[in-house]
Design an enzyme around this catalytic site. Sequence first.
Site, PDB file in Angstrom:
ATOM      1  N   GLU A 149       0.826  -1.202   0.000  1.00  0.00           N
ATOM      2  CA  GLU A 149       0.000   0.000   0.000  1.00  0.00           C
ATOM      3  C   GLU A 149       0.865   1.259   0.000  1.00  0.00           C
ATOM      4  O   GLU A 149       0.616   2.203  -0.761  1.00  0.00           O
ATOM      5  CB  GLU A 149      -0.920  -0.011   1.227  1.00  0.00           C
ATOM      6  CG  GLU A 149      -1.690   1.275   1.462  1.00  0.00           C
ATOM      7  CD  GLU A 149      -2.694   1.604   0.372  1.00  0.00           C
ATOM      8  OE1 GLU A 149      -3.268   2.701   0.421  1.00  0.00           O
ATOM      9  OE2 GLU A 149      -2.889   0.763  -0.541  1.00  0.00           O
ATOM     10  N   HIS A 189       2.802   1.759  -3.306  1.00  0.00           N
ATOM     11  CA  HIS A 189       1.851   2.276  -4.293  1.00  0.00           C
ATOM     12  C   HIS A 189       1.640   3.777  -4.094  1.00  0.00           C
ATOM     13  O   HIS A 189       1.641   4.553  -5.061  1.00  0.00           O
ATOM     14  CB  HIS A 189       0.523   1.522  -4.157  1.00  0.00           C
ATOM     15  CG  HIS A 189      -0.572   2.061  -5.014  1.00  0.00           C
ATOM     16  ND1 HIS A 189      -1.813   2.380  -4.517  1.00  0.00           N
ATOM     17  CD2 HIS A 189      -0.614   2.356  -6.333  1.00  0.00           C
ATOM     18  CE1 HIS A 189      -2.568   2.848  -5.498  1.00  0.00           C
ATOM     19  NE2 HIS A 189      -1.866   2.843  -6.599  1.00  0.00           N
ATOM     20  N   HIS A 216     -19.147  -8.480 -17.231  1.00  0.00           N
ATOM     21  CA  HIS A 216     -17.756  -8.282 -17.665  1.00  0.00           C
ATOM     22  C   HIS A 216     -17.355  -9.337 -18.696  1.00  0.00           C
ATOM     23  O   HIS A 216     -16.668  -9.031 -19.678  1.00  0.00           O
ATOM     24  CB  HIS A 216     -16.831  -8.351 -16.453  1.00  0.00           C
ATOM     25  CG  HIS A 216     -15.395  -8.074 -16.771  1.00  0.00           C
ATOM     26  ND1 HIS A 216     -14.974  -6.943 -17.425  1.00  0.00           N
ATOM     27  CD2 HIS A 216     -14.271  -8.799 -16.532  1.00  0.00           C
ATOM     28  CE1 HIS A 216     -13.658  -6.970 -17.571  1.00  0.00           C
ATOM     29  NE2 HIS A 216     -13.211  -8.089 -17.046  1.00  0.00           N
TER      30      HIS A 216
END
Length: 369
Positions: A74, A77, A275
């Site tokens: 995290e 990023h 999708h």
Amino acid sequence: MQKKTLRKFAIFASVLALCVILLGAWTRLSDAGLGCPDWPGCYGHFTVPQDAEYIKQAEVKYNQVFEADKAWPEMIHRHFAKAIGLVIIILFVGAWRGRRKDPTIPVLLPSILLPLVIFQGLLGMWTVTLKVHPFVVMLHLLGGFSIISLLFLYILQLRPKIVSLSEVVAKKFKKLAMVSFVLVILQIALGGWTAANYAATACTKLPFCNDGWTQNVDFKGGYDLWQKGFEFDEFKALEQEKFEADLAKAQGESFINYEGGVLSHEQKVAIHVSHRIGAYIVFLVVGLLAFLMIRERDSVLIRHFGRALALVLIGQMLLGFSNIIFALPLYVAVAHNGGGVILLLTLIAVNFLVSWQFKQPKQVGGKHG
């Protein structure tokens, strides 16, 4: 700043943007989106804390168990995202300052990119503060794709020479190229919604879903963007064992922890099937565009672009099938996100070649393709 220097900055920013997208996918797919419960730091630190005593205190303060293997992805990023923000600021300032000496330097895209990357930062914050709310997560993903798309388009605008192509040849592909581009954007949005709601494994068979899926599907609930209908009692009833710990932590909070997804299986199936069907439509339409480009006899350049588009499209479909067959392996799932980026950028290049470049200021061109 000169065009050549601006182009180098744009290329560097594009590479950073791709890294951010892939790191974001890695973080999301490894359930590390809440690896740091606060923003922009991590448990009150600029980076992941190391001191054991501090970590114990931070766990009590933030009411969350510290997991280093989730906190690091995290924060890495986030640091990459901050870097791309800085580069885009430099690009914006450089473009406007360079325009004083060279009026042909385009400034529209850097002017769009600056507020976009600021908004993207806010979405990153809201992703954490709203506990990975699916709508925010999807917008965050689309923001990343938008940033890299605009950067790539800016690179094309700053080319020292715009490739010359007969407008007669280009006109053959103009409409289909634009339709393909729009369909891929919609498919990326569907993919973002699928990932944000943890619906990627809702269907485990090909070509559409599991047996009997048509009797066990809820499209209305699956596309409730705000998901306001979930109260804590209902949320607990969905998957009581899985979310019991999260619900205990959520006491007193005014919103739900969406990590792991809160939708029912029927709603996730609806998202996944959408999708999947979207992927087939994209494959047919973009595949047709690539086929027609490959068969174009009047332009070698068009044929080369057609082959590249076909290769990227087939690779992306194979990655999608691999996600289903091998039950969403992390590396394949991240590569599928990267494949979506490459497919989108390829279609931007195709549209630029057959349509958008004719709207640019005339520059020195080459021979007809």
